[in-house]
Design an enzyme around this catalytic site. Structure first.
Site, PDB file in Angstrom:
ATOM      1  CE  LYS A 188      -7.798  -0.311 -23.438  1.00  0.00           C
ATOM      2  NZ  LYS A 188      -8.200  -1.413 -22.560  1.00  0.00           N
ATOM      3  CB  THR A 245      -6.023  -0.224 -19.403  1.00  0.00           C
ATOM      4  OG1 THR A 245      -7.049   0.527 -20.007  1.00  0.00           O
ATOM      5  CG2 THR A 245      -6.293  -1.682 -19.652  1.00  0.00           C
TER       6      THR A 245
HETATM    7  O1  LIG Z   1      -9.844  -5.589 -18.816  1.00  0.00           O
HETATM    8  P1  LIG Z   1      -9.153  -5.037 -20.032  1.00  0.00           P
HETATM    9  O2  LIG Z   1      -7.668  -4.949 -19.860  1.00  0.00           O
HETATM   10  O3  LIG Z   1      -9.580  -5.759 -21.278  1.00  0.00           O
HETATM   11  O4  LIG Z   1      -9.629  -3.543 -20.199  1.00  0.00           O
HETATM   12  C1  LIG Z   1     -10.990  -3.264 -20.194  1.00  0.00           C
HETATM   13  C2  LIG Z   1     -11.337  -1.956 -20.859  1.00  0.00           C
HETATM   14  O5  LIG Z   1     -10.805  -1.891 -22.160  1.00  0.00           O
HETATM   15  C3  LIG Z   1     -10.956  -0.762 -20.044  1.00  0.00           C
HETATM   16  O6  LIG Z   1     -11.441   0.393 -20.669  1.00  0.00           O
END
Ligand SMILES: O=P(O)(O)OC[C@H](O)CO
Ligand SMILES: NC(=O)c1ccc[n+]([C@@H]2O[C@H](COP(=O)([O-])OP(=O)(O)OC[C@H]3O[C@@H](n4cnc5c(N)ncnc54)[C@H](OP(=O)(O)O)[C@@H]3O)[C@@H](O)[C@H]2O)c1
Length: 338
Positions: A188, A245
Site C-alpha cells: 500500500k 495511507t
Molecule cells: O506514514 P506511513 O506512510 O509510513 O504509513 C504509516 C502506516 O503504515 C499506516 O498504517
C-alpha cells in the site's frame, strides 16, 4: 508485575507501540541505537525526535543497550526494512524460541523477502508474527480509536499479542494469513505516494477514489499471483491500510508523493521528510517482481516510469487514461471466485 516486553526501534511507531503496551501495565524496554536519544527520552519522558508532543508512559524504559531488550520473551520489531536483518543477525542464537512480532512494512531488495520471512531465516526457532493495519503512529499515540491485525500461524502467539496490546483505544484482530497481511502493509505504501502526488496536483475526490480502488485491484492481483488469499486484502491490513495511507497527509509515503507532485526531486522529498517512507524502496522491488512474473500493474509501472525512467507526469497520466478498457473487479476472476 508482568514480564517486560521489548520494542526494537526508537522511531514513531516503536514509541507508539511501547506506549500502548505500557498503558496496559506492561513494563517495556524500548531499544534504540542512539545513546543520546535514549538518555533524552529517559530524562524528558518524550521522544522529541520522532513523536513530538506525546508523553512517554511511566512503564517505558528507553535504552541503547540491546541486551536488555533481547532478554524479553516477547519482542516487537519496529525498525526500517533496510535495518532489520542487520540488527537481528548478530543475536540469532539468543532469539531462539522468542516471540518476534514485525511491525515493519517493507520488502527486502534482491531476495523479495518480507520482514517476518527474514526473521524466520535468521531465527528458525522463533515464534513469528506480523502486526499490520491502518495504524498511523501519531494517531495511535494520540489515543485515536484504532484497529490492527496480528497475523501468525501460531494461534497462541496471536492471543498473547491481543492480550498485551488490546485496550480502550486499540482493538487487535487476529489472522492466520501472515503472508497476506504482511504483503498488504508493504504494497500500500507505493499507492500512497501516487495518492499524495494526485493531491498535490489538485486532482479531486473521483480521482482519489479511482486510485484507491484500482490500487486494491492491482495489489490483490499481484498477491494472488504469489499464492496469497485475496480475502485478506478486504480486511484492515489490506483495504483498511490502503485507505488511511492514501488519504492522510500524516502518512510519510503520502507526504513524499505530495512533495513530488509539487515538483520536488525524489531525493529532496525523502530528505525533507527525515523519516522512513518504505514505499520508495518497495516500488523498485515490486516493479522488478511484477515484470518477472508478468503481472499487470499499471500504477506501479507509471510511478516507476516517473521516478526512475525520466518520464513526465503528463505523458504517464495520458497513457494510463488511454489504456485499453478493462473489466472491473478483475482480480476476483483471476482468483477463481466469479
Ligand atoms: O506514514 P506511513 O506512510 O509510513 O504509513 C504509516 C502506516 O503504515 C499506516 O498504517
Ligand atoms: N510511523 C507509522 O505510522 C508506522 C505505522 C505502522 C508501521 N510502521 C512501520 O514501522 C517501521 C518503522 O517505522 P517508524 O515510523 O517507527 O520509523 P521512523 O519514525 O522513521 O524511525 C526509524 C527508527 O529506526 C531507527 N533506525 C534506522 N536505521 C537503523 C539501524 N540501522 N539500526 C537501528 N535502528 C535504526 C532510527 O534510528 P535513528 O534515529 O538513530 O536513525 C529510528 O529510531 C517502518 O517499516 C514503517 O513502515 C510505521
Amino acid at each position: 508485575m508482568s514480564k517486560p516486553i521489548a520494542v526494537l526501534g526508537g522511531g514513531s511507531f516503536g514509541t507508539a507501540v511501547a506506549n500502548l503496551l505500557a498503558s496496559n501495565n506492561h513494563p517495556v524496554i524500548q531499544w534504540m541505537r542512539d545513546e543520546q536519544q535514549a538518555q533524552t527520552m529517559q530524562v524528558e519522558r518524550k521522544n522529541p525526535k520522532y513523536l513530538q508532543g506525546v508523553p512517554l508512559q511511566d512503564g517505558v524504559q528507553p535504552t541503547s543497550e540491546i541486551a536488555e531488550a533481547l532478554a524479553c520473551e516477547l519482542i516487537f520489531v519496529a525498525l526500517p526494512s533496510t535495518a532489520l536483518r542487520q540488527v537481528l543477525t548478530p543475536y540469532a542464537e539468543q532469539l531462539a524460541g522468542k516471540g518476534l512480532i514485525s511491525t515493519t512494512k517493507g520488502i527486502e531488495a534482491d531476495s523479495f523477502l518480507l520482514m517476518s520471512q527474514i526473521i524466520e531465516q535468521i531465527v528458525p526457532k522463533a515464534r513469528v508474527g506480523v502486526l499490520s493495519g491502518p495504524n498511523l503512529a501519531k494517531e495511535v499515540a494520540a489515543g485515536a480509536l484504532t484497529a490492527t491485525v496480528i497475523a501468525s500461524e501460531d494461534q497462541a502467539l496471536c492471543q498473547q499479542v491481543q492480550e498485551v496490546l488490546h485496550g480502550s483505544t486499540f482493538r487487535v484482530y487476529a489472522s492466520s494469513d501472515r503472508y497476506g497481511v504482511e504483503l498488504g502493509g508493504a504494497l500500500k505504501n507505493v499507492y500512497a505516494i501516487i495518492a499524495g502526488m494526485a493531491a498535490a496536483l489538485g486532482m479531486g475526490e473521483n480521482t482519489r477514489s479511482m486510485l484507491i480502488t484500482r490500487a486494491l485491484a492491482e495489489m490483490t492481483r499481484f498477491a494472488v499471483r504469489l499464492g496469497a488469499s485475496p480475502m485478506t486484502f478486504l480486511g484492515l491490513a489490506g483495504v483498511g491500510d490502503l485507505i488511511v495511507t492514501c488519504t492522510s497527509p500524516k502518512s510519510r509515503n503520502y507526504q513524499v508523493g505530495y512533495a513530488l507532485g509539487e515538483g520536488r526531486s525524489l531525493e529532496e522529498a525523502v530528505q525533507r521528510l527525515g523519516e522512513v517512507a518504505e514505499g520508495v524502496n518497495t516500488l523498485k522491488v515490486l516493479k522488478a517482481k511484477a515484470d518477472e512474473l508478468e503481472v499487470y500493474m499499471p500504477l506501479v509501472s507509471a510511478l516507476h516510469a516517473i521516478l526512475f525512467e525520466g518520464q513526465t507526469l503528463t505523458k504517464v497520466i495520458g497513457s494510463l487514461m488511454s489504456g485499453e478498457p478493462k473489466t472491473d473487479v478483475d482480480f476476483i476472476t483471476v482468483a477463481g471466485f466469479s
